[in-house]
Motif scaffolding. Structure first.
Motif, PDB file in Angstrom:
ATOM      1  N   GLY A 181      -9.038  -4.762  -4.217  1.00  0.00           N
ATOM      2  CA  GLY A 181      -7.828  -4.814  -3.856  1.00  0.00           C
ATOM      3  C   GLY A 181      -7.821  -2.577  -4.136  1.00  0.00           C
ATOM      4  O   GLY A 181      -8.833  -2.094  -3.979  1.00  0.00           O
ATOM      5  N   SER A 184      -3.103  -1.146  -9.341  1.00  0.00           N
ATOM      6  CA  SER A 184      -1.752  -0.958  -9.440  1.00  0.00           C
ATOM      7  C   SER A 184      -1.551  -0.169 -10.433  1.00  0.00           C
ATOM      8  O   SER A 184       0.055   0.692 -10.036  1.00  0.00           O
ATOM      9  N   ASN A 202      -4.489  -5.192  -8.356  1.00  0.00           N
ATOM     10  CA  ASN A 202      -4.222  -6.533  -7.524  1.00  0.00           C
ATOM     11  C   ASN A 202      -5.361  -7.700  -7.251  1.00  0.00           C
ATOM     12  O   ASN A 202      -4.970  -7.988  -6.699  1.00  0.00           O
ATOM     13  N   GLY A 237      -1.421 -12.235  -8.388  1.00  0.00           N
ATOM     14  CA  GLY A 237      -1.614 -10.690  -8.048  1.00  0.00           C
ATOM     15  C   GLY A 237      -2.143  -9.481  -9.434  1.00  0.00           C
ATOM     16  O   GLY A 237      -1.437  -7.957  -8.907  1.00  0.00           O
TER      17      GLY A 237
END
Length: 467
Positions: A181, A184, A202, A237
């Motif tokens: 990912g 974030s 994430n 998430g």
């Protein structure tokens, strides 16, 4: 015109090339880095068979022997004997030295009687705990082996939001699982994680990933996967990793002493909201607002005041209160530091010597409510008794909120059982001080109230819309 189109095409190709250059070659990374990622399984031995019932239930005292057997049969089922069972759990970890040092989470190995580290080549090695730190959720293990594969340690400080990252671990026991990912956010403050500026990603993290490594695009470990935010128990998430800069500071102390010493100012702090910023005359919300100063602490010796707003620590800006504890915690004990603060609208620099964080227990207390409100704030207050002061950890001054009706106080979040210590800089020593201060409060202006709730002081912003 054709020349311009060629230049545009060249720029598009160049931009795309640079973008792709940021994406890691995951298959190659996993091949080279995965060997140093391990599975950590723990066993907590059940207590020996005894007269105890399940879930620590106790037999009533004075029962005759035949009644004791009847109770055991009822609780433990047919056969009458309760058979205790060992408790097992799974997590992840990674090797940081060829001679067998392994990192994982504190919560993975907490209370374990036996720890087994399973390598990618299927070897299983018993591990011992060198040291474990609950505040950062870091544990250092040691296995008896040599020439082991190791990870490359990186720095979370160099991470950028949006940068690709990936994890290797054992979610639900599925070993060597890879997920990827992006970063974030950085510097996240979570409940119970005051000394960790978490990396938010994430990357799919699930039970069993705890303690495993978070890699950057260069294949360096930049964090230990530790927590997820979930309403279901599974990945949604939001996952959080402990930065390796914090981890390696902990590791060096665990290796040398087996425990971690942290820097300490001796203050309780909170965020500055928009309303509080207005009440303090600030242009914007910023910094860590001091709501309590511990007696005998470095903060008291440095003459910090309740209501001071710390906006810099050793030259580093403090935007939110959560940024301050990790900075202080990683500062060596007895080292001199500098705080930049805002005090009553003026900016000052305060020198302070960092102290050692003591072990402290929180004192919780509850107060009963009775009286009806009788002032424009919509609250009723009473004097504190000696017993209440001891229970609520209030040394002197303050008034106890007995009841809260609809009005400015309720809108500000004041609750029954709160102790009001200050109103807009005025110290409240008793009910008379409170009534006098309330009668003079202006309308339509944000005001800062210092209250203490269950032993924890905090500022609340209050505004009276009308008389």
């Amino acid at each position: 015109m054709l020349k311009k189109l060629r230049w545009c095409l060249f720029l598009v190709i160049l931009i795309n090339h640079n973008a792709w250059a940021q994406v890691p070659n995951l298959p190659q990374m996993v091949k080279t880095k995965g060997a140093a990622v391990v599975n950590v399984s723990t066993t907590q031995k059940a207590p020996p068979e005894s007269d105890k019932l399940p879930n620590d239930q106790q037999l009533p005292e004075g029962l005759p022997p035949e009644m004791e057997e009847l109770f055991k049969h009822f609780f433990n089922g047919p056969g009458g004997d309760y058979i205790p069972r060992d408790t097992q759990s799974l997590g992840s970890g990674f090797i940081i030295s060829q001679d067998g040092y392994v990192l994982t989470n504190h919560h993975v190995v907490k209370d374990a009687d036996e720890i087994v580290v399973k390598l990618s080549d299927r070897r299983e090695l018993l591990a011992k705990v060198i040291g474990s730190d609950a505040r950062t959720d870091v544990a250092l293990l040691k296995v008896d082996a040599n020439d082991l594969p190791v990870v490359t340690i990186g720095s979370a400080d160099k991470l950028e939001v949006g940068e690709p990252v990936f994890a290797i671990g054992s979610p639900f026991g599925f070993e060597q699982s890879v997920t990827d990912g992006i970063v974030s956010a950085k510097g996240r403050s979570l409940p119970g994680g005051n000394y960790v500026p978490f990396i938010q990603t994430n990357v799919a993290i699930n039970p069993g990933n705890s303690g495993g490594p978070l890699f950057n695009k260069d294949g360096e470990v930049v964090g230990i996967n530790s927590q997820i935010y979930s309403r279901t128990g599974g990945f949604m998430g939001l996952s959080f990793a402990i930065p390796m800069d914090v981890v390696m500071n902990v590791v060096s102390q665990l290796k040398s002493t087996g425990k971690v010493a942290r820097g300490w100012l001796g203050v309780q702090i909170q965020d500055v909201t928009r309303e509080l910023a207005e009440s303090f005359g600030m242009q914007r919300p910023q910094g860590a607002l001091v709501s309590k100063i511990i007696p005998g602490s470095p903060a008291e010796k440095a003459d910090l005041h309740i209501g001071d707003i710390i906006i810099e620590f050793n030259g580093k800006e403090i935007e939110t209160s959560g940024e301050l504890p990790p900075m202080v915690g990683m500062t060596p004990i007895n080292e001199n530091a500098k705080l930049k603060i805002i005090r009553q609208g003026e900016t000052k620099t305060v020198p302070i010597m960092i102290g050692l964080l003591p072990e402290q227990e929180e004192k919780l207390a509850e107060a009963q409510t009775e009286d009806k409100p009788s002032n424009k704030l919509g609250i009723s207050v009473v004097e504190l008794t000696g017993e209440q002061r001891e229970a609520l950890d209030v040394a002197k001054g303050g008034v106890l909120v007995k009841n809260v009706a609809n009005g400015p106080a309720k809108n500000a979040g004041i609750q029954p059982g709160d102790v009001i210590l200050r109103i807009q800089g005025t110290v409240i020593r008793n009910v008379s001080d409170f009534n006098k201060s309330v009668s003079n409060l202006p309308v339509g202006k944000s005001l800062a109230l210092l209250v203490q709730r269950r032993g924890n002081p905090m500022f609340l912003a209050l505004k009276i819309d009308k008389n």
